[in-house]
Design a protein around this motif. Structure first.
Motif, short mmCIF file in Angstrom:
data_model
loop_
_atom_site.label_atom_id
_atom_site.label_comp_id
_atom_site.label_asym_id
_atom_site.label_seq_id
_atom_site.Cartn_x
_atom_site.Cartn_y
_atom_site.Cartn_z
N GLY A 1 0.81 -1.20 0.00
CA GLY A 1 0.00 0.00 0.00
C GLY A 1 0.84 1.25 0.00
N ASP A 2 0.19 2.36 0.35
CA ASP A 2 0.83 3.67 0.26
C ASP A 2 1.41 4.13 1.60
OD1 ASP A 2 -1.45 4.15 1.69
OD2 ASP A 2 -2.31 5.60 0.28
N GLY A 3 1.51 3.23 2.56
CA GLY A 3 2.07 3.59 3.86
C GLY A 3 1.04 3.96 4.90
N GLN A 4 -0.25 4.04 4.49
CA GLN A 4 -1.32 4.34 5.45
C GLN A 4 -1.63 3.06 6.22
OE1 GLN A 4 -2.42 7.35 5.87
NE2 GLN A 4 -4.07 6.98 7.33
N LEU A 5 -0.85 2.82 7.26
CA LEU A 5 -0.88 1.53 7.94
C LEU A 5 -0.72 1.72 9.44
CD1 LEU A 5 -0.69 -1.67 7.79
CD2 LEU A 5 1.80 -1.33 7.66
N THR A 6 -1.61 1.11 10.21
CA THR A 6 -1.43 1.05 11.66
C THR A 6 -0.29 0.10 11.95
OG1 THR A 6 -3.80 1.40 12.01
CG2 THR A 6 -2.55 0.53 13.86
N LYS A 7 0.76 0.59 12.62
CA LYS A 7 1.96 -0.22 12.82
C LYS A 7 1.68 -1.43 13.71
CE LYS A 7 4.66 2.35 10.30
NZ LYS A 7 3.63 3.19 9.67
N ALA A 8 2.55 -2.44 13.58
CA ALA A 8 2.30 -3.76 14.17
C ALA A 8 1.98 -3.70 15.66
CB ALA A 8 3.50 -4.66 13.92
N GLU A 9 2.78 -2.95 16.43
CA GLU A 9 2.58 -2.93 17.88
C GLU A 9 1.25 -2.28 18.24
OE1 GLU A 9 6.96 -2.56 16.83
OE2 GLU A 9 5.09 -1.55 16.25
N VAL A 10 0.93 -1.16 17.58
CA VAL A 10 -0.33 -0.48 17.83
C VAL A 10 -1.50 -1.34 17.34
CG1 VAL A 10 -1.69 1.60 17.32
CG2 VAL A 10 0.78 1.76 17.70
N ARG A 11 -1.29 -2.03 16.25
CA ARG A 11 -2.33 -2.92 15.71
C ARG A 11 -2.69 -4.02 16.71
NH1 ARG A 11 0.19 -5.73 11.60
NH2 ARG A 11 0.96 -3.70 10.98
N ALA A 12 -1.66 -4.62 17.32
CA ALA A 12 -1.91 -5.67 18.29
C ALA A 12 -2.72 -5.14 19.48
CB ALA A 12 -0.59 -6.26 18.77
N LEU A 13 -2.35 -3.94 19.96
CA LEU A 13 -3.08 -3.34 21.08
C LEU A 13 -4.51 -2.98 20.68
CD1 LEU A 13 -0.20 -1.06 22.37
CD2 LEU A 13 -1.20 -2.96 23.64
N THR A 14 -4.69 -2.55 19.45
CA THR A 14 -6.01 -2.13 18.99
C THR A 14 -6.95 -3.31 18.82
OG1 THR A 14 -5.05 -0.20 17.88
CG2 THR A 14 -7.24 -0.92 17.16
N VAL A 15 -6.48 -4.37 18.16
CA VAL A 15 -7.34 -5.56 17.99
C VAL A 15 -7.65 -6.18 19.34
CG1 VAL A 15 -7.54 -7.83 16.92
CG2 VAL A 15 -6.46 -5.97 15.66
N SER A 16 -6.69 -6.14 20.25
CA SER A 16 -6.95 -6.63 21.61
C SER A 16 -8.06 -5.83 22.27
CB SER A 16 -5.67 -6.56 22.44
OG SER A 16 -5.91 -6.92 23.77
N ALA A 17 -8.05 -4.51 22.11
CA ALA A 17 -9.08 -3.66 22.71
C ALA A 17 -10.44 -3.91 22.06
CB ALA A 17 -8.70 -2.19 22.56
N LEU A 18 -10.45 -4.24 20.77
CA LEU A 18 -11.71 -4.54 20.08
C LEU A 18 -12.30 -5.88 20.52
CD1 LEU A 18 -10.67 -3.32 16.53
CD2 LEU A 18 -12.54 -2.36 17.89
N ALA A 19 -11.45 -6.76 21.03
CA ALA A 19 -11.87 -8.03 21.64
C ALA A 19 -12.75 -8.87 20.74
CB ALA A 19 -12.57 -7.75 22.97
N PRO A 20 -12.24 -9.33 19.59
CA PRO A 20 -13.07 -10.12 18.68
C PRO A 20 -13.46 -11.46 19.27
CG PRO A 20 -10.78 -10.11 17.96
CD PRO A 20 -10.88 -9.12 19.07
N ALA A 21 -14.64 -11.94 18.89
CA ALA A 21 -15.13 -13.27 19.24
C ALA A 21 -15.71 -13.90 17.99
CB ALA A 21 -16.18 -13.19 20.35
N PRO A 22 -15.71 -15.24 17.90
CA PRO A 22 -16.22 -15.90 16.68
C PRO A 22 -17.63 -15.44 16.32
CG PRO A 22 -15.13 -17.50 18.10
CD PRO A 22 -15.19 -16.21 18.87
N GLY A 23 -17.79 -15.11 15.03
CA GLY A 23 -19.09 -14.71 14.51
C GLY A 23 -19.39 -13.23 14.62
N GLU A 24 -18.54 -12.46 15.29
CA GLU A 24 -18.83 -11.04 15.48
C GLU A 24 -18.45 -10.23 14.24
OE1 GLU A 24 -18.95 -10.07 20.19
OE2 GLU A 24 -17.00 -9.80 19.21
N LEU A 25 -19.07 -9.06 14.13
CA LEU A 25 -18.89 -8.16 12.99
C LEU A 25 -18.19 -6.88 13.42
CD1 LEU A 25 -19.52 -7.19 10.05
CD2 LEU A 25 -21.71 -6.35 10.94
N LEU A 26 -17.14 -6.51 12.70
CA LEU A 26 -16.40 -5.26 12.93
C LEU A 26 -16.66 -4.30 11.79
CD1 LEU A 26 -14.05 -3.54 14.29
CD2 LEU A 26 -12.53 -4.71 12.67
#
Length: 406
Positions: free
Chosen positions: A232-257
């Protein structure tokens, strides 16, 4: 007076056809007033032509009309193997209710494949490529994992071999098992990187004993994939912040984001990689970035990611969707963005927003006052060369607001 509602008999039938059915299953087929199935399934039984009905196309929109003609009479449906394993039984239960079904399963193709290979069924991952691009295989790949692929047709094994090579698993042994349980059953084996077998029978599954190539990138289902996994063009949430963000979103099977301001699609992609049933919609205003989200989703094994235009206007394209979680990574300061996301979020759902500018940080403080939740701020440092030494290079600090809708 309306006719009495009869149960729908759903009979699983294998490649061995009529000979493989128990007497009780044969009785359900023989005593039915009408029998629905594919041409192959119907041809494998002694059902007379006046009682046989091939499935209409498209299937789901025509089901109720097709069955209503036979109200009050005995309906039987022929299904491949176990009807409740990626089969017609699942669709019928959804459309007519489980209470109306009488399901008689046969062994599934996965059970039969594991029986032939001596693999533990409970330890095998299943990937369904019947109506899904071969890129969906990628998310399930891991060194020493065992996977059974449900094939669309005779060309699926070659597509699987190609996908394994692209993903860095060219040394993986593959076994194609055809016509499992039937008189014409056979298997062919080889490695993905040297797969030269011609296309065989369209009724097949592919068993993969995953072996990662030396030096290949290791992409797990755990959030925080390497930044270089994305194009892509560099518009990317970096790996460490991405891990913290997905953790905060707390996905569970079948859920919609809902991923608002998708950029490279990294948040929604890693949400979907958590579990095969996780779903996501990415909203992105820039057309080139929408294309890069689609490309990244395919490369990383979640081709089912839906990509729409600018939020919140594009919310009108999914009027019936109620997201379990919303991430705002772009467009935070746009008028009414937060209110629009909060209004669409289900009660009990999570909203997470990241800010890197003073203006957006100020907005998050207002959100904390209005909606509650919590704020946290973090900054990542990465080691980089500094002359002949090593120094710490700071990334932009990120402020994150997380709230649950009450």
């Amino acid at each position: 007076m309306s006719p009495q509602v009869q149960p729908i008999s759903v009979v699983g039938i294998g490649a061995d056809g009529w000979d493989g059915l128990a007497e009780s299953a044969r009785a359900l087929v023989s005593e039915a007033d009408v029998v629905f199935g594919s041409r192959r399934q119907l041809d494998s039984t002694p059902v007379p032509s006046e009682k046989a009905r091939r499935w209409p196309t498209p299937l789901v929109p025509s089901l109720h009309t097709s069955f209503s003609e036979w109200d009050g009479r005995k309906i039987c449906v022929l299904a491949s193997g176990d009807p409740m394993f990626h089969g017609i039984g699942v669709t019928l239960a959804r459309e007519f209710g489980a209470a109306r079904l009488h399901v008689v399963p046969a062994p599934s193709s996965v059970s039969l494949a594991c029986a032939r290979l001596g693999w533990a069924v409970n330890e095998v991952a299943t990937v369904n490529l019947v109506n899904t691009p071969s890129s969906a295989l990628v998310a399930a790949l891991a060194h020493r994992a065992r996977i059974v692929v449900l094939s669309r047709d005779q060309d699926t094994p070659a597509a699987v071999a190609e996908r394994l090579c692209e993903a860095g698993y060219s040394a993986s042994p593959m076994i194609v098992l055809e016509q499992l349980g039937g008189s014409s059953e056979r298997s062919v084996a080889g490695e993905a990187g040297s797969w030269t077998h011609p296309a065989g029978d369209p009724l097949n599954v592919v068993a993969i004993d995953c072996v990662a190539d030396d030096g290949s990138g290791r992409l797990t289902r755990v959030p925080g994939l390497p930044d270089e996994a994305y194009s892509g063009d560099g518009q990317l949430t970096k790996a460490e912040v991405r891990a913290l963000t997905v953790s905060a979103l707390a996905p569970a099977p079948g859920e919609l984001l809902w991923d608002v301001g998708g950029g490279s699609g990294s948040i929604s992609i890693e949400w979907m990689r958590i579990h095969p049933r996780c779903r996501a919609v990415a909203f992105e205003s820039a057309v080139p970035r929408r294309a890069q989200i689609i490309a990244n989703a395919s490369t990383l094994g979640v081709p089912g990611l839906r990509v729409l235009g600018r939020a919140p206007h594009a919310f009108e394209d999914v009027p019936d969707d109620v997201p379990d979680a919303v991430f705002i990574g772009g467009g935070l300061t746009n008028d009414a963005m937060i209110d629009a996301c909060w209004d669409r979020l289900r009660v009990g759902g999570r909203l997470v927003a990241n800010a890197v500018t003073a203006e957006s940080e100020s907005l998050l403080l207002q959100c904390l006052s209005r909606f509650g939740g919590s704020l946290r701020r973090f900054q990542i440092y990465r080691a980089e060369p500094l002359g002949s030494f090593t120094g710490w290079r700071p990334q932009m600090p990120v402020t994150q607001w997380t709230a649950v809708k009450r």
